[in-house]
Design a protein around this motif. Structure first.
Motif, PDB file in Angstrom:
ATOM      1  N   GLU A  89     -72.570 -43.481 -56.933  1.00  0.00           N
ATOM      2  CA  GLU A  89     -73.747 -43.715 -56.476  1.00  0.00           C
ATOM      3  C   GLU A  89     -74.711 -44.543 -57.424  1.00  0.00           C
ATOM      4  O   GLU A  89     -74.522 -44.420 -58.491  1.00  0.00           O
ATOM      5  N   LYS A  90     -75.637 -45.349 -56.621  1.00  0.00           N
ATOM      6  CA  LYS A  90     -76.392 -46.320 -57.560  1.00  0.00           C
ATOM      7  C   LYS A  90     -77.271 -45.428 -58.335  1.00  0.00           C
ATOM      8  O   LYS A  90     -77.389 -45.953 -59.502  1.00  0.00           O
ATOM      9  N   GLU A  91     -77.753 -44.605 -58.087  1.00  0.00           N
ATOM     10  CA  GLU A  91     -78.749 -43.789 -58.799  1.00  0.00           C
ATOM     11  C   GLU A  91     -78.140 -43.191 -60.516  1.00  0.00           C
ATOM     12  O   GLU A  91     -78.723 -43.441 -61.265  1.00  0.00           O
ATOM     13  N   ILE A  92     -76.895 -42.670 -60.083  1.00  0.00           N
ATOM     14  CA  ILE A  92     -76.005 -42.348 -61.334  1.00  0.00           C
ATOM     15  C   ILE A  92     -75.583 -43.710 -62.006  1.00  0.00           C
ATOM     16  O   ILE A  92     -75.817 -43.736 -63.305  1.00  0.00           O
ATOM     17  N   LYS A  93     -75.549 -44.831 -61.388  1.00  0.00           N
ATOM     18  CA  LYS A  93     -75.212 -46.032 -62.283  1.00  0.00           C
ATOM     19  C   LYS A  93     -76.351 -46.453 -63.137  1.00  0.00           C
ATOM     20  O   LYS A  93     -76.257 -46.619 -64.060  1.00  0.00           O
ATOM     21  N   VAL A  94     -77.392 -46.286 -62.419  1.00  0.00           N
ATOM     22  CA  VAL A  94     -78.584 -46.893 -63.138  1.00  0.00           C
ATOM     23  C   VAL A  94     -79.024 -45.617 -64.213  1.00  0.00           C
ATOM     24  O   VAL A  94     -79.598 -46.307 -65.509  1.00  0.00           O
ATOM     25  N   ARG A  95     -78.819 -44.544 -63.971  1.00  0.00           N
ATOM     26  CA  ARG A  95     -79.050 -43.545 -65.091  1.00  0.00           C
ATOM     27  C   ARG A  95     -78.317 -43.839 -66.366  1.00  0.00           C
ATOM     28  O   ARG A  95     -78.728 -43.752 -67.409  1.00  0.00           O
ATOM     29  N   GLN A  96     -77.011 -43.951 -66.049  1.00  0.00           N
ATOM     30  CA  GLN A  96     -75.938 -44.047 -67.081  1.00  0.00           C
ATOM     31  C   GLN A  96     -76.384 -45.534 -67.840  1.00  0.00           C
ATOM     32  O   GLN A  96     -76.287 -45.537 -69.151  1.00  0.00           O
ATOM     33  N   LEU A  97     -76.527 -46.554 -67.018  1.00  0.00           N
ATOM     34  CA  LEU A  97     -77.007 -47.702 -67.683  1.00  0.00           C
ATOM     35  C   LEU A  97     -78.374 -47.682 -68.607  1.00  0.00           C
ATOM     36  O   LEU A  97     -78.306 -48.390 -69.629  1.00  0.00           O
ATOM     37  N   SER A  98     -78.919 -46.842 -68.254  1.00  0.00           N
ATOM     38  CA  SER A  98     -80.160 -46.750 -69.203  1.00  0.00           C
ATOM     39  C   SER A  98     -79.735 -46.135 -70.568  1.00  0.00           C
ATOM     40  O   SER A  98     -80.505 -46.431 -71.560  1.00  0.00           O
ATOM     41  N   TYR A  99     -78.731 -45.502 -70.580  1.00  0.00           N
ATOM     42  CA  TYR A  99     -78.231 -45.002 -71.907  1.00  0.00           C
ATOM     43  C   TYR A  99     -77.611 -46.112 -72.708  1.00  0.00           C
ATOM     44  O   TYR A  99     -77.805 -46.208 -73.790  1.00  0.00           O
ATOM     45  N   PHE A 100     -76.667 -46.775 -71.924  1.00  0.00           N
ATOM     46  CA  PHE A 100     -75.991 -47.973 -72.631  1.00  0.00           C
ATOM     47  C   PHE A 100     -77.088 -48.880 -73.032  1.00  0.00           C
ATOM     48  O   PHE A 100     -76.943 -49.509 -74.146  1.00  0.00           O
ATOM     49  N   TYR A 101     -78.152 -49.185 -72.259  1.00  0.00           N
ATOM     50  CA  TYR A 101     -79.468 -49.982 -72.787  1.00  0.00           C
ATOM     51  C   TYR A 101     -80.046 -49.839 -73.905  1.00  0.00           C
ATOM     52  O   TYR A 101     -80.292 -50.466 -74.751  1.00  0.00           O
ATOM     53  N   GLN A 102     -80.119 -48.343 -74.259  1.00  0.00           N
ATOM     54  CA  GLN A 102     -80.731 -47.915 -75.508  1.00  0.00           C
ATOM     55  C   GLN A 102     -79.889 -47.955 -76.740  1.00  0.00           C
ATOM     56  O   GLN A 102     -80.207 -47.925 -77.920  1.00  0.00           O
ATOM     57  N   ALA A 103     -78.568 -48.115 -76.223  1.00  0.00           N
ATOM     58  CA  ALA A 103     -77.491 -48.218 -77.442  1.00  0.00           C
ATOM     59  C   ALA A 103     -77.363 -49.728 -77.840  1.00  0.00           C
ATOM     60  O   ALA A 103     -77.602 -49.911 -78.923  1.00  0.00           O
ATOM     61  N   ASN A 104     -77.482 -50.540 -76.742  1.00  0.00           N
ATOM     62  CA  ASN A 104     -77.396 -52.339 -76.977  1.00  0.00           C
ATOM     63  C   ASN A 104     -77.561 -52.871 -75.768  1.00  0.00           C
ATOM     64  O   ASN A 104     -76.994 -52.584 -74.747  1.00  0.00           O
TER      65      ASN A 104
END
Length: 499
Positions: free
Chosen positions: A461-476
């Motif tokens: 689901e897109k909401e989950i994708k975006v939430r997970q991407l926010s973590y990767f974004y904070q990593a790099n």
């Protein structure tokens, strides 16, 4: 007319209302993510009934297959001390250079069933049983140096998302990423798992790690925190995602067996990292957090010995399937640290074996400490095969010469700080080390990592994708945007979620 009490409802991240989690007796649970500990760092408290209930139920969810690490392979061999480490520990099997100790090692995948592929993207179990003169010492590790979570209360939930959907009985990528996107501590492990290190070509071509922090105590009663590392002599070899998908499903098992059958050996060099105990309170990362590593630049590897596998089991079921490992199997000179996940595993692993193999699992030949006679007052139970203590006394204390405790083996005291409670670790830093790891990857490794993650996330689901991407974004930032571009998600959407 009777009236039933209604559970309090709370809001989920998606804004939906749900019932309060309860124990099996109906009592509400104050936290489903944090173990009850003495102070923020631990150790764990036995009075945490909900954890005991939850993990004991989880331990019994599969019969008779292992709940995790169901498919595996194993071999016998020996460990030899090659460097002096007695200044750190009084453990007898590490006392002098040249000393050899018989071992049994079981390798495994984690999430798959017994018939699953050896090359599923999954951590690999790397469990070692040392048959020492002071009893068995089990080092129950993995091929990656960190883990998904740091609190054992989340372990059953994590494993459920690696298993099959309860309705469809199919693997569920949505559940996997839903859990991870609500558990930021998983980012470091995900960065390792979705690299090609998540699909090693053989068990011989991967490293091993104790993952947890342990405590060494020497003869002067001085203590040190340590981490175990095993470096393969055969070199790291991995499959790409496409290669793993088409590989022989039993390839790693076959390779280990055939290699040893033909006279070959599987070998690793064994190291430790050593941290003076006084530095545990000041190190920039929490040293008891298994989602983190100690940087080699801060605590370099110290050579200890070599591990050699040179003999196949005579019977797979007898030796590999019935092998039972638990981090509770420690010997004098090696103790547990306050690591909360380790504290939970100390209970859970032995409890699982009692369920899977019976209360007398330690008497089976592969598990029996044959270098040390078992002397205690435990009697009876299913599959008692050693004479059941004969006519000897079965209670303590007694006046008839029965075995007694040895105060000289008392564990070193742990200094406790803070109040008991269900708390997060201090110094979480969930994204820093994932970002550091991404930065050292080559361009080819970055492409493989981000492609592997995006491919696995596509049906989510897109909401989950975006939430997970926010973590990767904070990593790099680059890390997240490469995945987002493949998934068709914009940086603006990620930032909007984070704002």
């Amino acid at each position: 007319m009777s009236v039933r009490n209604k559970s309090k409802v709370t809001a989920s991240p998606k804004g939906k209302l749900h019932q309060t989690i309860s124990t099996n007796s109906g009592a509400p649970i104050p936290s489903n993510e944090h173990l009850l500990t003495a102070g923020d760092r631990g150790p764990a408290l036995l009075q945490d009934y909900f954890f005991i209930e939850k993990i004991a139920h989880f331990d019994r969810e599969r019969i008779p297959e292992r709940v995790v690490h169901a498919k595996g392979a194993g071999a016998f061999g020996y460990f030899e001390v090659t460097h002096e480490v007695s200044k750190y520990t009084k453990a007898d099997f590490l006392r002098e250079v040249g000393l050899k100790t018989d071992i049994f090692v079981r390798f495994s995948t984690v999430g798959g069933e017994k018939g699953s592929s050896d090359f599923d993207r999954d951590p690999r179990g790397f469990a070692i049983k040392f048959y020492t003169q002071e009893g068995n010492y089990d080092l129950v590790g993995n091929n990656l140096p960190v883990f998904f979570i740091r609190d054992p209360l989340k372990f059953p939930d994590m494993v459920h998302t690696h298993k099959r959907n309860p309705q469809s009985n199919l693997k569920d990528a949505n559940a996997f990423w839903d859990f991870n996107s609500l558990s930021p501590e998983t980012v470091h492990m995900l960065t390792m798992l979705f690299s090609d290190r998540g699909t090693p070509k053989t068990y011989r071509n991967m490293h091993g790690f104790g993952v947890h922090t342990f405590k060494f105590v020497n003869k002067k009663n001085e203590s040190f925190f340590i981490k175990w590392h095993l470096k393969t002599d055969a070199g790291i070899q991995t499959y790409s995602a496409s290669e793993a998908a088409h590989a022989d499903v039993d390839g790693a098992t076959r390779d280990l067996f055939e290699h040893i059958k033909k006279g070959g050996k599987a070998t690793w060099k064994v190291y430790i990292q050593v941290m003076p105990t006084k530095e545990a309170n000041t190190y920039k990362y929490n040293p008891f957090d298994p989602t983190k590593v100690w940087l080699y630049s801060d605590y370099p590897l110290i050579p200890v010995g070599k591990l050699i596998l040179n003999r196949n089991p005579e019977n797979f079921f007898q030796d590999v399937e019935q092998a039972a490992f638990t981090p509770a199997n420690l010997v004098p000179g090696i103790e547990a640290s306050p690591d909360k996940l380790l504290q939970g595993r100390i209970f859970s692993y032995a409890d699982t074996q009692r369920h899977r193999l019976g209360p007398n699992y330690a008497l089976l030949p592969v598990n029996c400490p044959y270098s040390k006679k078992i002397s205690n007052y435990q009697r009876d139970g299913a599959m008692r095969i050693d004479g059941n203590g004969g006519s000897t006394i079965n209670y303590s204390p007694n006046s008839y010469g029965g075995p007694r405790s040895n105060p000289l083996t008392t564990e070193q005291p742990i200094a406790l700080v803070g109040n008991s409670g269900r708390t997060e670790y201090p110094k979480k830093d969930d994204f820093v080390q994932a970002g550091l790891l991404y930065e050292v990857f080559s361009e080819e490794e970055k492409k493989a990592l981000t492609s592997n993650i995006a491919g696995h996330m596509k049906p989510v689901e897109k909401e989950i994708k975006v939430r997970q991407l926010s973590y990767f974004y904070q990593a790099n930032k680059d890390y997240a945007l490469r995945i987002a571009n493949i998934l068709g998600i914009s940086e603006k959407e990620i930032k909007a979620y984070m704002s």
